[in-house]
Design a protein around this motif. Structure first.
Motif, mmCIF file in Angstrom:
data_model
loop_
_atom_site.group_PDB
_atom_site.id
_atom_site.type_symbol
_atom_site.label_atom_id
_atom_site.label_comp_id
_atom_site.label_asym_id
_atom_site.label_seq_id
_atom_site.Cartn_x
_atom_site.Cartn_y
_atom_site.Cartn_z
ATOM 1 N N GLY A 145 0.817 -1.211 0.000
ATOM 2 C CA GLY A 145 0.000 0.000 0.000
ATOM 3 C C GLY A 145 0.848 1.256 0.000
ATOM 4 O O GLY A 145 0.542 2.236 -0.701
ATOM 5 N N ILE A 146 1.927 1.245 0.780
ATOM 6 C CA ILE A 146 2.838 2.398 0.835
ATOM 7 C C ILE A 146 3.481 2.638 -0.524
ATOM 8 O O ILE A 146 3.573 3.770 -1.001
ATOM 9 C CB ILE A 146 3.929 2.160 1.901
ATOM 10 N N LYS A 147 3.910 1.567 -1.167
ATOM 11 C CA LYS A 147 4.559 1.696 -2.479
ATOM 12 C C LYS A 147 3.584 2.272 -3.521
ATOM 13 O O LYS A 147 3.955 3.129 -4.336
ATOM 14 C CB LYS A 147 5.092 0.342 -2.953
ATOM 15 N N GLU A 148 2.346 1.806 -3.491
ATOM 16 C CA GLU A 148 1.371 2.320 -4.461
ATOM 17 C C GLU A 148 1.001 3.770 -4.165
ATOM 18 O O GLU A 148 0.727 4.547 -5.085
ATOM 19 C CB GLU A 148 0.125 1.431 -4.475
ATOM 20 N N TYR A 149 1.000 4.149 -2.891
ATOM 21 C CA TYR A 149 0.722 5.544 -2.560
ATOM 22 C C TYR A 149 1.860 6.444 -3.048
ATOM 23 O O TYR A 149 1.621 7.560 -3.526
ATOM 24 C CB TYR A 149 0.529 5.712 -1.056
ATOM 25 N N ALA A 220 -6.827 7.804 6.012
ATOM 26 C CA ALA A 220 -8.136 7.486 5.443
ATOM 27 C C ALA A 220 -8.822 8.744 4.927
ATOM 28 O O ALA A 220 -9.444 8.730 3.857
ATOM 29 C CB ALA A 220 -9.008 6.808 6.497
ATOM 30 N N PHE A 221 -8.705 9.833 5.675
ATOM 31 C CA PHE A 221 -9.281 11.112 5.240
ATOM 32 C C PHE A 221 -8.663 11.555 3.918
ATOM 33 O O PHE A 221 -9.368 11.994 2.996
ATOM 34 C CB PHE A 221 -9.050 12.177 6.313
ATOM 35 N N ALA A 222 -7.344 11.448 3.815
ATOM 36 C CA ALA A 222 -6.652 11.861 2.586
ATOM 37 C C ALA A 222 -7.090 11.008 1.400
ATOM 38 O O ALA A 222 -7.351 11.526 0.307
ATOM 39 C CB ALA A 222 -5.142 11.772 2.783
ATOM 40 N N TYR A 244 -0.632 15.601 2.346
ATOM 41 C CA TYR A 244 -1.135 15.401 3.698
ATOM 42 C C TYR A 244 -1.141 13.913 4.051
ATOM 43 O O TYR A 244 -0.753 13.522 5.160
ATOM 44 C CB TYR A 244 -2.543 15.973 3.837
ATOM 45 N N GLY A 245 -1.569 13.091 3.104
ATOM 46 C CA GLY A 245 -1.542 11.649 3.327
ATOM 47 C C GLY A 245 -0.124 11.131 3.507
ATOM 48 O O GLY A 245 0.122 10.254 4.345
ATOM 49 N N VAL A 271 6.813 6.731 2.646
ATOM 50 C CA VAL A 271 6.283 7.255 1.389
ATOM 51 C C VAL A 271 7.258 8.296 0.868
ATOM 52 O O VAL A 271 7.727 9.158 1.607
ATOM 53 C CB VAL A 271 4.895 7.904 1.610
ATOM 54 N N SER A 272 7.565 8.216 -0.399
ATOM 55 C CA SER A 272 8.520 9.158 -0.986
ATOM 56 C C SER A 272 7.905 9.830 -2.211
ATOM 57 O O SER A 272 6.864 9.419 -2.705
ATOM 58 C CB SER A 272 9.806 8.435 -1.390
#
Length: 272
Positions: A145-149, A220-222, A244-245, A271-272
């Motif tokens: 999930g982090i990688k896709e974000y 979740a908000f982001a 923000y996320g 996250v980068s």
């Protein structure tokens, strides 16, 4: 002692038995995860919960004041019982937990406890036998999930974003669709935090767990906002929400990565 063991058993059973089909809608996922939080919240917290030893968020430069929104008593939050819900205070947008003194009693909500080189603070110590299985169960989903974000941010920063592609990266998985890995990771992040941060020496939701839930709610908000802004092809708002996320994901990871020792596994990349 028996009551402590019983409370630990109840929480462990709730987290291990919970199964939410990937195709369930957001309300079902919210209800499921709130059930876990509800079990923990049945244990009464101290009424004089001290303020965290963290920087004043109002003193920091925050170009997008999403954290100042009306939270409506967290009724729409993914996890209602977070740090803000119990204390009325917001942790900073970017949490640098490594800058906090380890023995600061204002950060350790339960005061000074028995310490040793082997266990550290006995109030919050979580054994390897508890952390290793949790890591094995949730690491892949959270890391994916982090990688896709991160990939979502790269696309949004491009000169001509592919809106169909980014929409898939924030898909909540309504109807019969699978949620995107970033959205799906939210539930796993909550379960992971509960197992990594809940000590058998204190079975209630400790300070770090409550703060980690706060950042999960901000993630979740982001993602909810991104789904809307991407649907509207609004680049500026999408970038603001993504930033923000990113800060919220990374603040969460600054807490959880401290519990991931080399014997547990590799730390989760930010996250980068």
């Amino acid at each position: 002692m028996k009551s402590v063991l019983l409370a630990t058993f109840i929480i462990a059973q709730a987290t291990s038995a919970l199964h939410v089909p990937a195709a369930d809608n957001a309300l079902t996922r919210r209800a499921a995860i709130s059930g876990i939080a509800g079990i923990a919240s049945t244990i009464i917290l101290p009424s004089n919960l001290p303020a965290p030893a963290i920087a004043d968020d109002e003193a920091q430069e925050q170009p997008y004041k999403y954290e100042n929104r009306d939270r409506n008593k967290n009724k729409d939050a993914l996890i209602r019982e977070d740090y803000w819900y119990f204390s009325g205070r917001r942790p900073p947008r970017k949490l640098d937990i490594n800058a906090l003194p380890a023995d600061d009693p204002t950060w350790n909500a339960w005061g000074e406890c028995t310490k040793s080189e082997a266990t550290g603070n006995s109030c919050v110590y979580v054994s390897l036998k508890q952390r290793i299985p949790a890591y094995g169960k949730y690491f892949f989903s959270i890391d994916n999930g982090i990688k896709e974000y991160s990939q979502l941010g790269k696309i949004l920063r491009g000169s001509n974003p592919n809106w169909n592609e980014v929409a898939k990266l924030v898909d909540p998985g309504l109807d019969t669709r699978m949620p995107s890995p970033a959205v799906d990771s939210l539930l796993k992040m909550a379960l992971f935090a509960t197992q990594m941060l809940t000590s058998p020496n204190f079975t209630g939701p400790n300070r770090e767990l409550l703060v980690s839930r706060y950042y999960i709610n901000e993630c979740a908000f982001a993602l909810d906002g991104l789904a809307k802004s991407i649907d509207e092809r609004d680049v500026a708002t999408s970038l603001a929400l993504w930033e923000y996320g990113k800060d919220s994901f990374n603040s969460y990871l600054s807490i959880l990565n401290r519990s991931i020792s080399p014997k547990v596994g590799d730390k989760i990349d930010l996250v980068s």
